[in-house]
Design a protein around this motif. Structure first.
Motif, PDB file in Angstrom:
ATOM      1  N   VAL A 126       0.840  -1.205   0.000  1.00 49.99           N
ATOM      2  CA  VAL A 126       0.000   0.000   0.000  1.00 49.99           C
ATOM      3  C   VAL A 126       0.872   1.251   0.000  1.00 49.99           C
ATOM      4  N   ASP A 127       1.952   1.243   0.780  1.00 54.81           N
ATOM      5  CA  ASP A 127       2.875   2.385   0.794  1.00 54.81           C
ATOM      6  C   ASP A 127       3.416   2.654  -0.603  1.00 54.81           C
ATOM      7  N   ALA A 128       3.775   1.586  -1.326  1.00 54.63           N
ATOM      8  CA  ALA A 128       4.302   1.753  -2.689  1.00 54.63           C
ATOM      9  C   ALA A 128       3.257   2.391  -3.592  1.00 54.63           C
ATOM     10  N   VAL A 129       2.021   1.918  -3.498  1.00 48.62           N
ATOM     11  CA  VAL A 129       0.931   2.500  -4.305  1.00 48.62           C
ATOM     12  C   VAL A 129       0.792   3.986  -4.008  1.00 48.62           C
ATOM     13  N   GLU A 130       0.809   4.338  -2.727  1.00 48.00           N
ATOM     14  CA  GLU A 130       0.623   5.737  -2.337  1.00 48.00           C
ATOM     15  C   GLU A 130       1.804   6.595  -2.783  1.00 48.00           C
ATOM     16  N   ARG A 131       3.013   6.084  -2.647  1.00 40.36           N
ATOM     17  CA  ARG A 131       4.194   6.843  -3.077  1.00 40.36           C
ATOM     18  C   ARG A 131       4.180   7.083  -4.583  1.00 40.36           C
ATOM     19  N   ILE A 132       3.834   6.051  -5.343  1.00 39.03           N
ATOM     20  CA  ILE A 132       3.798   6.186  -6.803  1.00 39.03           C
ATOM     21  C   ILE A 132       2.718   7.173  -7.217  1.00 39.03           C
ATOM     22  N   ALA A 133       1.559   7.105  -6.581  1.00 37.21           N
ATOM     23  CA  ALA A 133       0.485   8.063  -6.876  1.00 37.21           C
ATOM     24  C   ALA A 133       0.930   9.478  -6.561  1.00 37.21           C
ATOM     25  N   GLY A 134       1.847   9.622  -5.605  1.00 35.50           N
ATOM     26  CA  GLY A 134       2.382  10.938  -5.247  1.00 35.50           C
ATOM     27  C   GLY A 134       3.523  11.406  -6.133  1.00 35.50           C
ATOM     28  N   GLY A 135       3.917  10.584  -7.119  1.00 36.82           N
ATOM     29  CA  GLY A 135       4.936  11.003  -8.066  1.00 36.82           C
ATOM     30  C   GLY A 135       6.291  10.355  -7.905  1.00 36.82           C
TER      31      GLY A 135
END
Length: 222
Positions: A126-135
């Motif tokens: 989930v952290d990876a998904v959120e980081r990628i969505a943040g750029g």
């Protein structure tokens, strides 16, 4: 937008894994606006839903070759702000480089390439998904290692010291300066100095776009 409540399109041909990933993402407050099982449906869903991020496997129906990754490359070109996470068992270097090239040109949405069997915890995913969505760019260290085992001929990379290569490898894994400093047991100022030297030696000082991604791209393609 913030990381809470991301709109996500998920592509995975395994029904159980697809439903499991969707349930995990929903549990953490995100919205899986489409969960599909093939590359054609993935393309249609992204075009229609305009999500914050898409998550896809490499090998998808109908051919189970590289349909998912090719769809990601195409969608990234059409939707440069789209975050892309490739979640797979395979390292497909050619298309991974194409995704990085798109990241270099547009530098809008983030990019990730993770191996399924190396994601050790739900929160890590989930952290990876959120980081990628943040750029951010998030690349599994094993992917980096496999790409680095390919023969290099780049004279640019030969300019780097052993320590600068260490720093660049950690950048390729998506680590921020503070994380690199902690990993190498050096100060944040030292890391900044190493990165500045890397940019200079790779002839990126005057380049347009996001220098960090340019440097990683040069490193991986070397």
């Amino acid at each position: 937008m913030g990381n809470a409540g991301l709109r996500i399109v998920l592509a995975e041909d395994s029904v159980l894994l697809r439903e499991g990933l969707a349930a995990v993402l929903e549990r953490f407050g995100h919205h899986v606006v489409a969960a599909v099982g093939d590359a054609e449906a993935l393309t249609a869903a992204v075009d229609e839903q305009q999500p914050d991020i898409m998550v896809t496997d490499v090998r998808m129906p109908p051919g189970y070759a590289d349909e998912g990754l090719r769809a990601a490359v195409e969608l990234r070109t059409r939707h440069p702000r789209l975050g892309v996470l490739v979640l797979t068992q395979y390292v497909a270097a050619t298309y991974a480089f194409e995704l990085l090239e798109a990241d270099r040109r547009e530098r809008a949405g983030g990019l990730g390439y993770l191996l399924k069997n190396r994601v050790g915890a739900v929160r890590e995913f989930v952290d990876a998904v959120e980081r990628i969505a943040g750029g951010d760019t998030v690349i599994d260290p094993e992917v980096v290692r496999q790409l680095l085992h390919r023969e290099r001929t780049s004279s640019l990379l030969d300019r780097l010291t052993a320590r600068e290569r260490e720093v660049l490898a950690l950048m390729a894994e998506g680590r921020a300066n503070a994380a690199i400093a902690e990993r190498l047991c050096v100060s944040a100022a030292a890391v900044a100095k190493y990165i500045g030297a890397i940019f200079t030696k790779l002839d990126l000082s005057g380049a347009e776009g996001h220098h960090r991604v340019l440097a990683v791209l040069t490193y991986l393609r070397g």
